[in-house]
Enzyme design. Structure first.
Site, PDB file in Angstrom:
ATOM      1  N   TYR A 140       2.946   5.858  16.669  1.00 14.04           N
ATOM      2  CA  TYR A 140       1.808   5.074  16.166  1.00 14.04           C
ATOM      3  C   TYR A 140       0.509   5.851  16.376  1.00 14.04           C
ATOM      4  O   TYR A 140      -0.315   5.959  15.459  1.00 14.04           O
ATOM      5  CB  TYR A 140       1.756   3.730  16.904  1.00 14.04           C
ATOM      6  CG  TYR A 140       0.594   2.835  16.501  1.00 14.04           C
ATOM      7  CD1 TYR A 140       0.575   2.182  15.267  1.00 14.04           C
ATOM      8  CD2 TYR A 140      -0.478   2.621  17.371  1.00 14.04           C
ATOM      9  CE1 TYR A 140      -0.484   1.346  14.918  1.00 14.04           C
ATOM     10  CE2 TYR A 140      -1.533   1.790  17.025  1.00 14.04           C
ATOM     11  CZ  TYR A 140      -1.536   1.157  15.796  1.00 14.04           C
ATOM     12  OH  TYR A 140      -2.593   0.335  15.449  1.00 14.04           O
ATOM     13  N   LYS A 142      -2.601   6.938  13.682  1.00 13.26           N
ATOM     14  CA  LYS A 142      -3.986   6.465  13.788  1.00 13.26           C
ATOM     15  C   LYS A 142      -4.959   7.631  14.020  1.00 13.26           C
ATOM     16  O   LYS A 142      -6.089   7.610  13.539  1.00 13.26           O
ATOM     17  CB  LYS A 142      -4.101   5.395  14.879  1.00 13.26           C
ATOM     18  CG  LYS A 142      -3.480   4.075  14.458  1.00 13.26           C
ATOM     19  CD  LYS A 142      -4.202   3.489  13.245  1.00 13.26           C
ATOM     20  CE  LYS A 142      -3.584   2.235  12.692  1.00 13.26           C
ATOM     21  NZ  LYS A 142      -4.322   1.644  11.580  1.00 13.26           N
ATOM     22  N   VAL A 148       0.816  -1.228   0.000  1.00 14.99           N
ATOM     23  CA  VAL A 148       0.000   0.000   0.000  1.00 14.99           C
ATOM     24  C   VAL A 148       0.848   1.276   0.000  1.00 14.99           C
ATOM     25  O   VAL A 148       0.326   2.367  -0.201  1.00 14.99           O
ATOM     26  CB  VAL A 148      -1.013   0.040   1.178  1.00 14.99           C
ATOM     27  CG1 VAL A 148      -2.034  -1.078   1.061  1.00 14.99           C
ATOM     28  CG2 VAL A 148      -0.311   0.035   2.531  1.00 14.99           C
ATOM     29  N   ASN A 179      -7.391  -1.704   5.630  1.00 20.29           N
ATOM     30  CA  ASN A 179      -7.027  -2.348   6.890  1.00 20.29           C
ATOM     31  C   ASN A 179      -5.522  -2.510   7.104  1.00 20.29           C
ATOM     32  O   ASN A 179      -5.066  -2.564   8.247  1.00 20.29           O
ATOM     33  CB  ASN A 179      -7.721  -3.727   6.926  1.00 20.29           C
ATOM     34  CG  ASN A 179      -7.169  -4.628   8.000  1.00 20.29           C
ATOM     35  OD1 ASN A 179      -7.449  -4.432   9.178  1.00 20.29           O
ATOM     36  ND2 ASN A 179      -6.368  -5.617   7.605  1.00 20.29           N
ATOM     37  N   SER A 206      -7.981   3.121  15.598  1.00 24.46           N
ATOM     38  CA  SER A 206      -7.512   2.364  16.770  1.00 24.46           C
ATOM     39  C   SER A 206      -7.916   3.119  18.027  1.00 24.46           C
ATOM     40  O   SER A 206      -8.184   4.336  17.959  1.00 24.46           O
ATOM     41  CB  SER A 206      -5.979   2.266  16.722  1.00 24.46           C
ATOM     42  OG  SER A 206      -5.460   1.742  17.922  1.00 24.46           O
TER      43      SER A 206
HETATM   44  N1  LIG Z   1      -4.354  -5.824  16.823  1.00 25.36           N
HETATM   45  C1  LIG Z   1      -4.696  -4.747  17.496  1.00 25.36           C
HETATM   46  O1  LIG Z   1      -4.687  -4.742  18.736  1.00 25.36           O
HETATM   47  C2  LIG Z   1      -5.128  -3.489  16.767  1.00 25.36           C
HETATM   48  C3  LIG Z   1      -5.688  -2.459  17.541  1.00 25.36           C
HETATM   49  C4  LIG Z   1      -6.091  -1.300  16.908  1.00 25.36           C
HETATM   50  C5  LIG Z   1      -5.965  -1.154  15.534  1.00 25.36           C
HETATM   51  N2  LIG Z   1      -5.430  -2.178  14.803  1.00 25.36           N
HETATM   52  C6  LIG Z   1      -5.346  -1.962  13.353  1.00 25.36           C
HETATM   53  O2  LIG Z   1      -6.009  -2.997  12.661  1.00 25.36           O
HETATM   54  C7  LIG Z   1      -5.377  -3.232  11.391  1.00 25.36           C
HETATM   55  C8  LIG Z   1      -5.038  -4.707  11.256  1.00 25.36           C
HETATM   56  O3  LIG Z   1      -4.119  -5.042  12.276  1.00 25.36           O
HETATM   57  P1  LIG Z   1      -3.835  -6.544  12.765  1.00 25.36           P
HETATM   58  O4  LIG Z   1      -3.814  -6.521  14.221  1.00 25.36           O
HETATM   59  O5  LIG Z   1      -4.700  -7.482  12.046  1.00 25.36           O
HETATM   60  O6  LIG Z   1      -2.300  -6.679  12.285  1.00 25.36           O
HETATM   61  P2  LIG Z   1      -1.526  -7.844  11.534  1.00 25.36           P
HETATM   62  O7  LIG Z   1      -0.085  -7.484  11.641  1.00 25.36           O
HETATM   63  O8  LIG Z   1      -1.966  -9.168  12.040  1.00 25.36           O
HETATM   64  O9  LIG Z   1      -2.030  -7.663  10.021  1.00 25.36           O
HETATM   65  C9  LIG Z   1      -1.689  -6.526   9.278  1.00 25.36           C
HETATM   66  C10 LIG Z   1      -1.515  -6.924   7.822  1.00 25.36           C
HETATM   67  O10 LIG Z   1      -1.118  -5.753   7.085  1.00 25.36           O
HETATM   68  C11 LIG Z   1      -0.137  -6.162   6.164  1.00 25.36           C
HETATM   69  N3  LIG Z   1       0.733  -5.068   5.743  1.00 25.36           N
HETATM   70  C12 LIG Z   1       1.705  -4.452   6.457  1.00 25.36           C
HETATM   71  N4  LIG Z   1       2.332  -3.552   5.706  1.00 25.36           N
HETATM   72  C13 LIG Z   1       1.753  -3.577   4.486  1.00 25.36           C
HETATM   73  C14 LIG Z   1       1.966  -2.884   3.275  1.00 25.36           C
HETATM   74  N5  LIG Z   1       2.948  -1.969   3.158  1.00 25.36           N
HETATM   75  N6  LIG Z   1       1.173  -3.144   2.215  1.00 25.36           N
HETATM   76  C15 LIG Z   1       0.200  -4.092   2.305  1.00 25.36           C
HETATM   77  N7  LIG Z   1      -0.029  -4.804   3.417  1.00 25.36           N
HETATM   78  C16 LIG Z   1       0.740  -4.548   4.496  1.00 25.36           C
HETATM   79  C17 LIG Z   1       0.665  -7.230   6.892  1.00 25.36           C
HETATM   80  O11 LIG Z   1       1.414  -8.041   5.997  1.00 25.36           O
HETATM   81  C18 LIG Z   1      -0.432  -7.980   7.622  1.00 25.36           C
HETATM   82  O12 LIG Z   1      -0.926  -9.059   6.851  1.00 25.36           O
HETATM   83  C19 LIG Z   1      -4.151  -2.317  11.357  1.00 25.36           C
HETATM   84  O13 LIG Z   1      -4.448  -1.144  10.634  1.00 25.36           O
HETATM   85  C20 LIG Z   1      -3.922  -1.997  12.818  1.00 25.36           C
HETATM   86  O14 LIG Z   1      -3.238  -0.791  13.005  1.00 25.36           O
HETATM   87  C21 LIG Z   1      -5.019  -3.342  15.380  1.00 25.36           C
END
Ligand SMILES: NC(=O)c1ccc[n+]([C@@H]2O[C@H](COP(=O)([O-])OP(=O)(O)OC[C@H]3O[C@@H](n4cnc5c(N)ncnc54)[C@H](O)[C@@H]3O)[C@@H](O)[C@H]2O)c1
Length: 258
Positions: A154, A158, A63, A89, A141
């Site tokens: 971070y 967000k 992305v 996402n 987030s």
């Molecule tokens: N897990 C949490 O506690 C949490 C809390 C708040 C927000 N979020 C947000 O939710 C979303 C998903 O997070 P998650 O916990 O599933 O994380 P995760 O690390 O399990 O999944 C994130 C995915 O994004 C992909 N990614 C990273 N860089 C990329 C790039 N340059 N281009 C394309 N894909 C890319 C990764 O390969 C991975 O598959 C994120 O935006 C994260 O910030 C997560």
């Protein structure tokens, strides 16, 4: 089926929340274009989508790269003629005190979380405007709403996603396109597990100790499952939320209500 034959484009589908969302949307009848930087992870996600592999396309997309994002959007339009739901996402987390926070880590956060969100929306918006329908869902987030220790960099990205989403909702409301965000709390995915492990190392405490702290942040005393976040994303994708735009759905176990 709640999204039967809807054309859904989802970034970050190779892991965590994105993977659970892809599995749920497949069960609910969507035709999906699943993208991620990790081709291996995408293949694993596809394997988990048992009965709808023929309605699912996987695509390696970084992305941060506008050409790759544009190609994902344009090829979807070429094949299906429309995009009903865009789920923005893909995200990364890096944590640490700002005095020693590497510039390249901050660049990564900005380029993936903020600019990646922008590119994904930017190339889809002309089509959304033309078709005068659709739903865009971004991933903010709890970190967009409150401060977290060692998360200044971070949090800033967000909070940016939250502002971007609100403003875009105004731009697209006249075109009958809704734009909302979801703000997960601590969600049990590889991202959070990595975050906790790093904090444990930095602070010289155990993984379990940091995990317990995170669990106590939400008033429910536990982490969310990625499936619990996916159901919120699904709601914002369906017509059940037809009068909701510019909103942020906090799925945080009460973390930010305290
Ligand atoms: N897990 C949490 O506690 C949490 C809390 C708040 C927000 N979020 C947000 O939710 C979303 C998903 O997070 P998650 O916990 O599933 O994380 P995760 O690390 O399990 O999944 C994130 C995915 O994004 C992909 N990614 C990273 N860089 C990329 C790039 N340059 N281009 C394309 N894909 C890319 C990764 O390969 C991975 O598959 C994120 O935006 C994260 O910030 C997560």
């Amino acid at each position: 089926m709640r999204v039967k034959d809807k054309i859904v484009v989802l970034t970050g589908a190779a892991s965590g929340i994105g993977r659970s969302t892809a599995i749920l949307f497949a069960k609910e009848g969507a035709i999906q274009i699943l993208s991620d930087i990790s081709e291996e992870g995408l293949k694993e996600t596809l394997e988990l989508i048992e009965d709808r592999k023929d309605k699912t396309t996987i695509m390696k997309v970084d992305v941060r790269n506008p050409d790759e994002v544009k190609n994902m959007i344009d090829s979807t339009i070429e094949k299906y003629g429309r995009i009903d739901v865009l789920i923005v996402n893909a995200g990364v987390v890096r944590v640490g005190p700002i005095e020693t926070f590497p510039d390249e880590d901050y660049d990564l956060l900005i380029n993936v979380n903020l600019k990646g969100t922008h590119y994904t929306c930017k190339y889809a918006v002309p089509y959304f405007k033309k078709q005068k329908s659709g739903s865009i869902i971004t991933l903010a987030s709890v970190a967009a709403h409150i401060g977290q220790v060692a998360h200044a960099n971070y949090c800033s990205t967000k909070a940016g996603v939250l502002g971007y989403t609100r403003a875009l909702a105004l731009d697209l409301a006249p075109y009958n396109v809704r734009v909302n965000s979801v703000s997960p709390g601590a969600t049990d995915t590889p991202m959070l597990q990595g975050d906790v492990a790093k904090q444990a190392r930095d602070r010289g405490v155990t993984y379990e100790e940091v995990k317990k702290e995170f669990e106590q942040e939400g008033v429910m005393g536990r982490w969310a499952t990625p499936e619990e976040i996916a159901t919120g994303i699904l709601y914002l994708a369906t017509d059940e939320s037809s009068y909701i735009t510019g909103a942020d759905l906090r799925i945080d176990g009460g973390w930010t209500t305290q």
